[in-house]
Scaffold this active site. Structure first.
Site, PDB file in Angstrom:
ATOM      1  N   TYR A 144     -17.183 -33.125  -6.380  1.00 24.27           N
ATOM      2  CA  TYR A 144     -16.104 -32.165  -6.669  1.00 24.27           C
ATOM      3  C   TYR A 144     -14.766 -32.888  -6.808  1.00 24.27           C
ATOM      4  O   TYR A 144     -14.087 -32.750  -7.831  1.00 24.27           O
ATOM      5  CB  TYR A 144     -16.053 -31.125  -5.549  1.00 24.27           C
ATOM      6  CG  TYR A 144     -15.040 -30.028  -5.774  1.00 24.27           C
ATOM      7  CD1 TYR A 144     -15.318 -28.976  -6.638  1.00 24.27           C
ATOM      8  CD2 TYR A 144     -13.820 -30.040  -5.112  1.00 24.27           C
ATOM      9  CE1 TYR A 144     -14.376 -27.951  -6.832  1.00 24.27           C
ATOM     10  CE2 TYR A 144     -12.889 -29.020  -5.298  1.00 24.27           C
ATOM     11  CZ  TYR A 144     -13.171 -27.981  -6.155  1.00 24.27           C
ATOM     12  OH  TYR A 144     -12.252 -26.969  -6.351  1.00 24.27           O
ATOM     13  N   GLY A 147     -14.961 -35.320  -9.544  1.00 22.72           N
ATOM     14  CA  GLY A 147     -15.168 -34.500 -10.746  1.00 22.72           C
ATOM     15  C   GLY A 147     -13.851 -33.937 -11.246  1.00 22.72           C
ATOM     16  O   GLY A 147     -13.527 -34.003 -12.430  1.00 22.72           O
ATOM     17  N   SER A 188     -13.503 -16.413   4.126  1.00 24.90           N
ATOM     18  CA  SER A 188     -14.585 -15.423   4.018  1.00 24.90           C
ATOM     19  C   SER A 188     -15.555 -15.564   5.188  1.00 24.90           C
ATOM     20  O   SER A 188     -15.981 -14.561   5.771  1.00 24.90           O
ATOM     21  CB  SER A 188     -15.297 -15.544   2.668  1.00 24.90           C
ATOM     22  OG  SER A 188     -15.518 -16.888   2.342  1.00 24.90           O
ATOM     23  N   THR A 209      -5.834 -28.835   9.318  1.00 24.35           N
ATOM     24  CA  THR A 209      -4.988 -27.772   8.749  1.00 24.35           C
ATOM     25  C   THR A 209      -5.317 -27.500   7.281  1.00 24.35           C
ATOM     26  O   THR A 209      -5.849 -28.360   6.579  1.00 24.35           O
ATOM     27  CB  THR A 209      -3.493 -28.139   8.838  1.00 24.35           C
ATOM     28  OG1 THR A 209      -3.249 -29.266   7.981  1.00 24.35           O
ATOM     29  CG2 THR A 209      -3.068 -28.453  10.252  1.00 24.35           C
ATOM     30  N   ARG A 275      -3.744 -30.538   5.053  1.00 25.07           N
ATOM     31  CA  ARG A 275      -3.485 -30.231   3.649  1.00 25.07           C
ATOM     32  C   ARG A 275      -2.363 -29.214   3.539  1.00 25.07           C
ATOM     33  O   ARG A 275      -2.411 -28.147   4.137  1.00 25.07           O
ATOM     34  CB  ARG A 275      -4.749 -29.693   2.990  1.00 25.07           C
ATOM     35  CG  ARG A 275      -4.582 -29.628   1.498  1.00 25.07           C
ATOM     36  CD  ARG A 275      -5.752 -29.047   0.811  1.00 25.07           C
ATOM     37  NE  ARG A 275      -6.899 -29.914   0.783  1.00 25.07           N
ATOM     38  CZ  ARG A 275      -8.139 -29.454   0.803  1.00 25.07           C
ATOM     39  NH1 ARG A 275      -8.373 -28.178   0.878  1.00 25.07           N
ATOM     40  NH2 ARG A 275      -9.136 -30.287   0.728  1.00 25.07           N
TER      41      ARG A 275
END
Ligand code: NAD
Ligand code: UDP
Length: 313
Positions: A144, A147, A188, A209, A275
């Site tokens: 990811y 990518g 979620s 974070t 982050r």
């Protein structure tokens, strides 16, 4: 610019973007392979006269006459993008080449949904666009992270070499209605666990974070970027309010009035410790900043998940 292609339009972010673009009287062509998206997300406007859906996997070329492309197709949750890592790379590389080729032929403007993940486990905090990142090229997140880095490189090269009109947005953690119940991302997961009275799974000690942006703010940012002239980015889009994962767990328990207890699980490999976006550039170039607080956004998201859980039993 009226005929807009949205790749990944049946996903979480893409479905909100399609809705807002329809409100703005755009003609939408949405393509998605339903890997992590769903028909449910686009149910409300599937029969709208200006909405067209094509089930298509972007690793195969796609031909259509359009004026603009929002290129979002790519699984975003770690469990989804790691499920078939090679496919994730193909989506980011071959899929992005296909969309850039389409933009080149049709002379369309193309916006790439890149990610804060291109900064990896950042050594610079908060992250500015000038920071080149700290990414493990052979780790479980690289399909990811790398990518998206190649997708950015390809986008810049089509711009330099073929004069394609491009926009690069580095999206930081975004949440809201239409995230899948089993999506695996933290917001979620915590909300579903809290509503079902199950343990809240904090990975590591919860001091890592993230900065959480509500989906309507993000959609506004993406559209502003698409409509801004003479600015390719990359630009960070995200909420600069930073929270630890433990704080998020406590907030979700409070908002849902849940009796769930927090349980600690091992931190996944290469999980970034901190982050937070520096959004000075977005403020300056797009006059954009998030408006929805984490509490407000969580309350709206909880309402959505309550209905989803009720309808799934
Ligand atoms: P999502 O998984 O809900 O949506 C992605 C959509 O792309 C899904 O509908 C999926 O079925 C589709 N898709 C995946 N591979 C495809 C392929 N090969 N062909 C056609 N369709 C394909 O994720 P999201 O959160 O809506 O993310 C949308 C975009 O924004 C992604 O590119 C993601 O990397 C980027 N992004 C999101 C976040 C976030 O926090 N939500 C953060 C950074 C970047
Ligand atoms: N996380 C967690 N419990 C979960 C899911 C995620 O503690 O049930 C943590 C995860 O380890 C990471 C943060 O929450 O530190 C954000 O994870 P997510 O998968 O949402 O996004 P990303 O890591 O890609 O930012």
């Amino acid at each position: 610019m009226n005929r807009i292609l949205v790749t990944g339009g049946a996903g979480f972010l893409g479905s909100h973007l399609c809705k807002e673009l329809l409100n703005q009287k755009k003609d939408i062509l949405c393509i998605d392979n339903f890997f992590s998206g769903s028909k449910n997300n686009i149910r409300d406007y599937i029969s709208h006269p200006y909405f067209e859906f094509v089930r298509h996997d972007i690793i195969h070329p796609f031909f259509a006459e359009i004026d603009g492309i929002y290129h979002l197709a790519c699984p975003a949750s770690p469990i989804h993008y790691q499920y078939n890592a090679i496919k994730t790379i193909k989506t980011n590389v071959t899929g992005t080449i296909n969309m850039l080729g389409l933009a080149k032929r049709t002379k369309s403007k193309i916006l790439l949904a890149s990610s804060s993940e291109i900064y990896g486990d950042p050594a610079v905090h908060p992250q500015t666009e000038g920071y080149w990142g700290n990414v493990n090229p052979i780790g479980i997140r690289s399909c990811y992270d790398e990518g998206k880095r190649v997708a950015e490189t390809l986008t810049m090269d089509y711009h330099r070499q073929n004069k394609v009109d491009i926009k690069i947005c580095r999206i930081f953690n975004t949440y809201g209605p239409h995230m899948a119940l089993d999506d695996g991302r933290v917001v979620s997961n915590f909300i579903v666990q809290a509503l079902k009275g199950k343990p809240i799974t904090v990975f590591g000690d919860g001091t890592q974070t993230r900065s959480f942006c509500y989906v309507s703010d993000m959609v506004r940012g993406l559209i502003s970027m698409m409509e801004t002239k003479r600015f390719t980015g990359p630009v960070n889009l995200g909420n600069p309010e930073e929270h630890s994962i433990l704080e998020l767990a406590e907030k979700v328990i409070k908002i849902t009035k849940s009796k769930s207890q927090i349980t600690f699980k091992p931190l996944p490999k290469d999980d970034p410790l901190r982050r937070c976006p520096d959004i000075t550039l977005a403020k300056e170039k797009l006059h954009w900043e998030p408006k929805i607080s984490l509490d407000q956004g969580l309350e709206r998201t909880v309402e959505y998940f309550k209905k989803q859980i009720l309808s799934s039993v």
